[in-house]
Motif scaffolding. Structure first.
Motif, PDB file in Angstrom:
ATOM      1  N   PHE A 172       0.821  -1.208   0.000  1.00 18.88           N
ATOM      2  CA  PHE A 172       0.000   0.000   0.000  1.00 18.88           C
ATOM      3  C   PHE A 172       0.857   1.262   0.000  1.00 18.88           C
ATOM      4  O   PHE A 172       0.507   2.262  -0.630  1.00 18.88           O
ATOM      5  N   GLU A 194      -9.807  -3.257   2.561  1.00 18.73           N
ATOM      6  CA  GLU A 194      -8.765  -2.722   1.691  1.00 18.73           C
ATOM      7  C   GLU A 194      -9.316  -1.630   0.783  1.00 18.73           C
ATOM      8  O   GLU A 194      -8.642  -0.623   0.520  1.00 18.73           O
ATOM      9  N   ILE A 198      -7.496   1.941   0.793  1.00 19.74           N
ATOM     10  CA  ILE A 198      -6.556   2.301  -0.266  1.00 19.74           C
ATOM     11  C   ILE A 198      -7.181   3.093  -1.407  1.00 19.74           C
ATOM     12  O   ILE A 198      -6.488   3.843  -2.093  1.00 19.74           O
TER      13      ILE A 198
END
Length: 498
Positions: A172, A194, A198
């Motif tokens: 990331f 996620e 992100i």
């Protein structure tokens, strides 16, 4: 991408979908397995051509007829099923993808690629053959291989599925840095946490149609799951307290060599009981594949032994393992677990075709087989046009359901499940986790191999952690944290953690 439409026999994979990604943005793509995510990205990457619709890059309409066209236009893709030549080395695969010369400049590429790998903190043996690598190592190679080609639009299909929590955070960091440098990143994942961590925007697909594009900052995990599967999803399953029964599998001092002759499993010992799920956590390439292949009769045990209900099955043939009601779900379902060119029906009968009632007087009982296969397809919700459809035409999630239908429908004594939810959407993950808990309740012993620590802690009763072929310890999941397991996965023994 405007009004993209793609139809396969009996299935509309993409139905007039609009999708866009901006420079300096991470745009997540969500949907159930079979929702059309990969098909849409395969069109952008040139593997498929759309039946209808248009593709624009920087405002200019373009024709992308092949992956080479896509790469020339700065589009790269890391696939869920790896695109690699098994008999070639790592550096040869990199050279194949990065060069158009007839004589591959392997020496020129080696130094530059090693430098890139070091930047990401990933160790890769450039001279190893692809077939010698674990799934985790092969996926890391794919990510680096695409970045190495200098793309500006990067498509990632389930990029963290075989990474540790530390590895995920490291990835990331690099993705955020790439975003700041102006890369456009399309991020396909089933992990909603996620997406929220992100991505800047998220597009949800369901049954081939676009549901909605949302700003990630303005949505929630539950709302995304509801849009994706059309119902409420349970993110946390509770294990029913069960008294463990007799020892099913007892492994003692196992020593197993890897494909390159190295000791991959070094003196491993453990037990699994009835009504128990024993998890095995570890960084990819730590000996998990070699261990479970030996238990399935696919790899020689050099020293030590393992017994099932007291019977020594060390170096038994795969058929002998199957006859003891031991089921095996391998990490690479398309290479080891299923035969893609064979039909759904044929794949489901692979383990039973010689048994009654599948076989009657040396002939296959086709009427019974059809009925049994259709019942399994219905029970396990395998989405397929019909049971004669080649398995290679199914989505990743339906391939996994097909595998589970074959391996768990007979209530096995021991189920070896390697990464059973790898690459699946939240709805499929919930169904498979419930299935594993049901198998445990029915008395099965389950050996669950996973690098998803949330999954390990949710499903298993005890967890073994392996590092470079050795067990760092076996712990009760109720007595450790995810951070504790993460430390053990990096080589810290249990005694130093707890």
């Amino acid at each position: 991408m405007k009004r993209i439409t793609k139809e396969f026999p009996g299935v509309i994979a993409n139905d007039h979908i609009d999708f866009d990604v901006k420079s300096g943005e991470i745009h997540a793509l969500l949907g159930e397995n079979g929702a059309g995510k990969t098909t849409l990205m395969n069109i952008l990457y040139g593997l498929y051509q759309a039946d209808e619709g248009e593709v624009y890059i920087a405002g200019k309409r373009v024709e992308i007829n092949s992956p080479r066209d896509a790469l020339r236009r700065g589009i790269g893709m890391v696939h869920q099923l790896f695109r690699q030549v098994h008999r070639h080395s790592v550096v040869e695969n990199v050279a194949l993808s990065a060069s158009t010369k007839q004589i591959l400049p392997v020496k020129e590429i080696r130094e530059d690629f090693q430098k890139l790998a070091k930047e990401f903190g990933w160790k890769i043996d450039l001279d190893a053959k692809i077939w010698q690598l674990s799934a985790a190592e092969r996926q890391r190679l794919e990510i680096l291989k695409v970045i190495f080609q200098g793309v500006k639009i990067l498509i990632l299909d389930e990029p963290t599925s075989v990474l540790t929590p530390q590895g995920k955070e490291e990835l990331f960091v690099h993705l955020k840095r790439m975003k700041e440098e102006g890369y456009a990143i399309i991020y396909i994942t089933h992990k909603l946490d996620e997406v929220l961590e992100i991505s800047d925007r998220v597009t949800v697909l369901r049954k081939g149609k676009k549901v909605k594009t949302l700003s990630t900052a303005k949505t929630t995990k539950k709302a995304l799951a509801r849009r994706m599967v059309g119902r409420e999803v349970l993110f946390r399953l509770e294990k029913e307290p069960l008294e463990r029964g007799d020892v099913v599998l007892k492994a003692e001092n196992l020593i197993i060599r890897g494909d390159r002759g190295e000791i991959a499993v070094d003196g491993v010992s453990f037990k699994i009981y009835e009504n128990e799920i024993l998890g095995l956590a570890g960084v990819g390439g730590s000996g998990q594949r070699e261990l479970i292949e030996a238990l399935a009769g696919l790899r020689k045990v050099e020293d030590g032994s393992f017994k099932v209900f007291g019977e020594d099955l060390t170096n038994a043939l795969p058929r002998e393992i199957i006859e003891r009601e031991i089921s095996y779900i391998p990490e690479n379902r398309d290479e080891r677990g299923l035969i893609p060119s064979m039909s759904v029906k044929e794949n489901l009968m692979l383990k039973d075709y010689w048994k009654r009632p599948y076989c009657k007087k040396f002939l296959l009982n086709m009427e019974y087989i059809r009925q049994d296969v259709e019942e399994k397809v219905s029970k396990y919700n395998v989405v397929t046009p019909n049971i004669e459809t080649p398995a290679e035409l199914l989505s990743g999630g339906n391939l996994q359901r097909l595998m589970l239908a074959r391996e768990t429908s007979g209530a096995p004594n021991l189920l070896i499940a390697a990464y059973p939810t790898h690459g699946l959407d939240v709805g499929s993950v919930e169904d498979i986790r419930k299935l594993l808990l049901e198998q445990r309740k029915e008395g099965s012993a389950i050996f669950l191999i996973s690098e998803d620590l949330d999954e390990i802690m949710m499903l298993s009763n005890r967890t073994a952690v392996i590092y470079e072929g050795r067990l760092m310890g076996i712990v009760d999941v109720d007595e450790v944290s995810k951070e504790d397991l993460g430390l053990m996965m990096t080589g810290t023994p249990k005694e130093e953690v707890l």
